[in-house]
Each structure stands twice: as C-alpha cells, then as structure tokens.
Write a protein that holds these residues in place. Structure first.
Motif, PDB file in Angstrom:
ATOM      1  N   THR A 147     -17.396  -2.005   1.571  1.00 24.13           N
ATOM      2  CA  THR A 147     -16.424  -2.970   1.043  1.00 24.13           C
ATOM      3  C   THR A 147     -15.717  -2.181  -0.014  1.00 24.13           C
ATOM      4  O   THR A 147     -16.246  -1.557  -1.043  1.00 24.13           O
ATOM      5  N   TYR A 183       0.816  -1.240   0.109  1.00 22.07           N
ATOM      6  CA  TYR A 183       0.122  -0.020  -0.093  1.00 22.07           C
ATOM      7  C   TYR A 183       0.757   1.150  -0.039  1.00 22.07           C
ATOM      8  O   TYR A 183       1.847   1.419   0.889  1.00 22.07           O
ATOM      9  N   ASP A 213     -13.721 -10.077  -0.543  1.00 20.26           N
ATOM     10  CA  ASP A 213     -12.469  -9.540  -1.445  1.00 20.26           C
ATOM     11  C   ASP A 213     -12.228 -10.479  -2.278  1.00 20.26           C
ATOM     12  O   ASP A 213     -11.359 -11.270  -2.411  1.00 20.26           O
ATOM     13  N   THR A 243     -11.636  -2.454   6.397  1.00 22.04           N
ATOM     14  CA  THR A 243     -11.129  -3.520   7.325  1.00 22.04           C
ATOM     15  C   THR A 243      -9.704  -2.991   7.877  1.00 22.04           C
ATOM     16  O   THR A 243      -9.481  -3.138   9.125  1.00 22.04           O
ATOM     17  N   GLN A 264      -9.008   5.237   6.291  1.00 19.08           N
ATOM     18  CA  GLN A 264      -7.825   4.809   7.162  1.00 19.08           C
ATOM     19  C   GLN A 264      -7.392   6.084   7.666  1.00 19.08           C
ATOM     20  O   GLN A 264      -7.088   6.234   8.796  1.00 19.08           O
ATOM     21  N   PRO A 287      -2.686   5.530   2.811  1.00 14.21           N
ATOM     22  CA  PRO A 287      -3.827   5.168   3.329  1.00 14.21           C
ATOM     23  C   PRO A 287      -5.077   5.587   2.645  1.00 14.21           C
ATOM     24  O   PRO A 287      -4.982   6.787   1.880  1.00 14.21           O
ATOM     25  N   THR A 288      -6.220   4.894   2.730  1.00 14.45           N
ATOM     26  CA  THR A 288      -7.261   5.383   1.987  1.00 14.45           C
ATOM     27  C   THR A 288      -7.993   6.443   2.947  1.00 14.45           C
ATOM     28  O   THR A 288      -7.649   6.621   3.964  1.00 14.45           O
ATOM     29  N   LYS A 335      -2.318 -10.832   8.136  1.00 17.67           N
ATOM     30  CA  LYS A 335      -1.447 -10.200   7.003  1.00 17.67           C
ATOM     31  C   LYS A 335      -0.899  -8.877   7.777  1.00 17.67           C
ATOM     32  O   LYS A 335       0.491  -8.654   7.700  1.00 17.67           O
TER      33      LYS A 335
END
Ligand code: AMP
Length: 466
Positions: free
Chosen positions: A47, A21, A310, A52, A28, A24-25, A94
């Motif tokens: 989603t 990544y 996902d 998440t 986030q 951050p989105t 993860k």
C-alpha cells in the motif's frame, strides 16, 4: 513517463487528471499497459505505491467496451478486509466517474438486500471479501461464469487470514479463460503456488519494499521496566499527553488490546475510538470517516484492520508494543511523515517486548532515541499491579518472548471475523430466520459500539447509499 503514454482511454485520463496525479507511479507504469492488453500480472507491491490505481484504471478502460448482464459480474475483485474492499470501491468511483460502469460491494456487516438488487440488475464490477462472496454464491444469487477479470488484492493478507482455500474455490468457479491479476506485499511460497496455479504467464512487476523508515519521521522508544498492562497504559497516556498531537494512531497487536486501550483512553478523557475486525462494519466505517474528517483525534487500531487503509497524514503514531512482524513497524510509522511533512513515532517497550524491538532495530538499521516523559518512572514505580493480570500472565511473559506468541496468534485472532461469515447452510438458515425476526425491515441495527454510538449514528457511509 506520463499517463497519456499508457494506453488509457480519454474518460479514464480525465478522471486521473482530476485526481491531481502528475505521473504514474512505477507499479502503474509497468502494470497498466500489460493489463490493458489482457495479460496477467503478479504485482509485488504494498500500500502507498499506487497499486490500487494500477489495477483499477486499466480495468475501467477494458470494461468500458462491454455491457453488464444480470447476476453475472464481468470483473471480480477480492480483498481481505471490508475496509480494503470499500477502499477499492472508492477508487473505482473516483477513476470511473466518466465511464458508465456499475459496481456492487459484497462485504460482511452490510445489508445483503441492496447489493442483491444491484446484482440482479447486473454489475460490471463486483468487489468482495471471500467469505461474503461464497455466502452469496451458495445462496444462488450470483453467477461467476461471466467473470473476464479476477483481481486478488493483498494476497499475503488473505493467506494470514486463512482465505486461501476460499480463493481456490472461487477460482475454480470462474471461466478458465480469463485475466488474473494478483497483488501482494510479499510472496510467501503459498502465494507463489497460488499464482502458478491460477495465472497464465503473468508479468511480474515488483516495487521495492522499504526496509528503511523515512527521515521525515522522528522515532522514539519509551522503555518501561514492567510488563504490567496497567503500566503500559499509563506510559501510553503520559506519552500522548507530552506530545502536541494533531491526530494520531495507536497501534496494538491484538484486538482485545485495542479494546482495552481504547476504553482506558476514553476513561481518562482522550478522544479515542477503536477499529478492528470484530467491530460492526458500520461502526468501523464511521470511525474511519470521523478520523479522516478530523473529528476524531486518536484512532486505536490493529495491524490487520489498518493495513492498506488510505488514511491521510497523521502527526503521531504510537505503538502500544512493537509489532510481531518487523516490517509492520515500517507500515505503522509510515502513517506519519508523509509527502515531506514531519511526523513522530513512539514505541512502548516493556521487558517482554525487547525481543520484538531488537528485530525492528535490526531491520531499520537506525538508532532510536529513548524517551521518558517527566515523572513517568516514579509513577510506574508507585503503581500497584494490574488487578486483572496479577499472578497470571507475568510468569509466562518472562519465560518466553511475548512477541513469539503474538506472532502466532495474531492472524488467527483477526481471521475469524471474515471466515466466520461462512456457515453451513443449516446454520445459516437458522441464523437468517432469527435475524429476520429480530431485524424485520431494518437490516442495519447494530450493537451499540464502545462509545455508545449505535449503528450508523447519524451517518450513512457513501458506499451504502449506492
Ligand atoms: P495505494 O497504494 O493504491 O493504496 O495508493 C496510495 C495513495 O496514492 C492513494 O491515496 C492514491 O490516491 C495515491 N496515488 C495513486 N496513484 C498516484 C499517482 N500516480 N500520483 C500520486 N498519487 C497517487
């Protein structure tokens, strides 16, 4: 904004970096700093927005400080479906690979035994569906008094599935002084009330909901003149045959439709498998994994089962009918055309689906090109009516919009799989005794699934090996 600016520890940042990544989105960036400080968050996001990680990353960061105690999880994550719970656990693995935290997954259809042992030893994080959690709590296997953080994911789906009373009960069993994070794609009044009752001055983080379909998706509508199920199945097959599919998802509105459509596709030589709430968990996990790995071409799914999953980019999405909830159309076709790639969607619309289709068109504010595979019109005209439906459904379908009835029945249709997990203790004892007799030391013998796969087949999903 970069991840380094959010206040996350080096171990979490290392895992994020490995995930690839770059930044951050929006959810986030807004949620993580507040969660790290221990504040409550109401996240309105669906989603695909990175929600998440918006709760898993700061949760790992916070948990890194303490230690797990036997039977007393420190963080509880509630998810509406088994797949979503399993997906959250994959995210935890993860992002938490450099933090020594432990986790248990309590979901229906999976053996209690192994998870029970983990719980006894003590876990930092417990990820559960509400039904299974209550079951385990009622058995006295679990103490919820050590929960410092509660995360409720996909709250509106929980509402659809009838889980709100369970969630209220669970909240009443937790220490009042705790952090509560609630994520939901929409905020119906019941969820707003839930947030008001169980959250303390939450920060509201909202990521705009798309009401537009991506331009990378070429949409088609296949209008057929008949409500007959056989005609629909024929149309679906012809459409799939016409397309050069790499892999595709066929969405149906009901579980029974998922089964019938899958069986029909398999009978006609297509590589298809079903996923919906009434299928055994092991079979669902295995099917998803086969689809993700490219071993399965067509996944036939209900909205509830597919929601939030996902699934990597697919080349085609087929709607056996338009969804009863307009916005689900965007979720469905958003499974293709991701990350700048192109994708195609085909929606089959019979006269009984016109009302639902008109709702979709009003929402997306786009014209959708009509498509008719060569020869389909003539083939449908020659088709004898479906034996199973002759003289039954047709009149009713004509009288009242079929989509109306679907809208009411869908949540109920999906809900029992999880809600049924809770029984009275008497019933449960009876069931357990007979189950023990049947299963002896193999907890995971399952009914053969539609395509003859029994239990796990040759495969055991990763989260069960833990
Ligand atoms: P979610 O909305 O949580 O279901 O996440 C959707 C997808 O976005 C998942 O495949 C994540 O791995 C991915 N994702 C999460 N955060 C980021 C990020 N900051 N950058 C790129 N992808 C991300």
């Amino acid at each position: 904004m970069t991840f380094d600016e959010l206040g996350l520890g080096p171990n979490v940042l290392k895992a994020v970096k490995e995930a690839g990544y770059e930044a951050p989105t929006p959810i986030q960036a807004q949620a993580i700093p507040h969660v790290i400080l221990g504040g409550d968050v109401t996240g309105i996001a669906q989603t695909g927005t990175g929600k998440t990680a918006a709760f898993v990353l700061p949760m790992i960061h916070r948990l890194a400080r303490g230690r797990a105690r036997a039977r007393m999880p420190r963080c509880l994550i509630l998810a509406p479906t088994r797949e979503l719970a399993a997906q959250v656990s994959e995210n935890f693995e993860k992002y938490g690979k450099y933090n020594k935290l432990t986790m248990a997954l309590l979901i229906g259809g999976v053996s209690f035994k192994e998870q029970e042992m983990l719980l006894m030893r003590g876990v930092d994080v417990l990820i559960a569906t509400p039904g299974r959690l209550m079951d385990q709590f009622d058995r006295g296997k679990l103490l919820l008094t050590g929960v410092e953080t509660l995360i409720i994911d996909e709250a509106d789906r929980m509402l659809d599935m009838g889980f709100i009373p369970d969630i209220e009960k669970i909240c009443s069993l937790l220490p009042p002084k705790r952090q509560t994070l609630l994520f939901s794609a929409t905020m119906p009044p019941e969820i707003t009330r839930l947030a008001e009752k169980f959250q303390n001055l939450p920060k509201r983080v909202e990521v705009s909901r798309p009401t537009q379909t991506a331009d990378t998706i070429t949409q088609h509508v296949v209008k057929i003149p008949s409500n007959d199920a056989k005609a629909k199945r024929t149309a679906l097959r012809r459409v799939i045959e016409t397309c050069e599919i790499n892999n595709g998802i066929v969405f149906c509105n009901r579980k029974v439709e998922v089964d019938v459509v899958t069986a029909s596709l398999i009978k006609h030589g297509f590589d298809a498998a079903a996923i919906h709430g009434d299928l055994p968990q092991a079979y669902r996990s295995q099917t998803l994994e086969r689809f993700r790995d490219g071993e399965l071409k067509l996944l036939v799914a209900s909205d509830v089962a597919a929601r939030g999953l996902d699934i990597p980019d697919v080349s085609h999405v087929f709607n056996y009918a338009p969804p009863p909830k307009d916005e689900d159309y965007i979720h469905r076709i958003g499974r293709t055309g991701r990350a700048g790639r192109t994708g195609e969607s085909y929606t089959i619309v019979s006269p009984g689906d016109e009302k639902a289709w008109a709702g979709v068109l009003r929402m997306i504010k786009k014209d959708v090109a009509e498509f008719m595979p060569d020869g389909l019109e003539a083939e449908l005209a020659d088709l004898p009516p479906d034996e199973g439906r002759r003289g039954r459904g047709k009149g009713r379908d004509r009288g009242r919009g079929r989509s109306d009835r679907r809208e009411r029945s869908e949540p109920r249709d999906e809900a029992p799989a999880e809600t049924r997990e809770r029984d009275t203790s008497e019933k449960r004892e009876r069931r357990d005794r007979s189950r023990d007799r049947k299963r002896k030391d193999d907890d995971l013998i399952l009914e053969p699934a539609a395509d003859g796969v029994k239990g796990f087949g040759d495969h055991v999903p990763d989260f069960l090996k833990r």
